[in-house]
Design an enzyme around this catalytic site. Structure first.
Site, PDB file in Angstrom:
ATOM      1  N   HIS A 103     -24.547   4.726   8.377  1.00  0.00           N
ATOM      2  CA  HIS A 103     -25.496   5.383   7.483  1.00  0.00           C
ATOM      3  C   HIS A 103     -25.060   6.826   7.248  1.00  0.00           C
ATOM      4  CE1 HIS A 103     -27.648   7.911  10.493  1.00  0.00           C
ATOM      5  NE2 HIS A 103     -27.191   6.987  11.317  1.00  0.00           N
ATOM      6  N   CYS A 106     -25.150  10.950   9.671  1.00  0.00           N
ATOM      7  CA  CYS A 106     -25.234  10.500  11.059  1.00  0.00           C
ATOM      8  C   CYS A 106     -24.847  11.629  12.007  1.00  0.00           C
ATOM      9  CB  CYS A 106     -24.321   9.293  11.281  1.00  0.00           C
ATOM     10  SG  CYS A 106     -24.416   8.642  12.972  1.00  0.00           S
TER      11      CYS A 106
END
Length: 113
Positions: A103, A106
């Protein structure tokens, strides 16, 4: 921000609202699990695989670790949580696919770099 008391309230809502609605599903899961997909995801509180992939309990086997890291396999004694979960999923649950979910933004990846 969610506090521990909010979790207790959420549990009470789950037991009063969702538990009865999905009672048959919970009874099936009581007998065991047979997910076909394992997801290795970041433990970041902003990223919830079940919400992102819109899955229900029992549909995916999930392990979460900082930055979705999977440490190298080791045969030495120690605590190998991610590799143990991976081995369990593949050998005993017979998952067919493993998804490593990354994602944006991070913090774990930023710290590692």
């Amino acid at each position: 921000m969610t506090k521990f008391t909010d979790l207790l309230d959420g549990y009470r809502r789950f037991r009063s609202d969702h538990w009865q609605v999905q009672r048959e599903r919970w009874n099936e899961l009581k007998e065991g699990q047979s997910p076909k997909v394992m997801i290795i995801a970041c433990s970041d509180s902003r990223v919830d695989p079940t919400q992102i992939f819109d899955t229900n309990p029992g549909e995916t086997f999930i392990v979460r670790n900082v930055a979705a890291l999977v440490p190298p396999f080791e045969t030495t004694p120690g605590q190998h949580g991610v590799s143990a979960a991976l081995e369990f999923a593949v050998q005993f649950l017979k998952v067919e696919e493993v998804v490593v979910m990354g994602h944006g933004s991070c913090g774990g990846c930023a710290a590692a770099l």
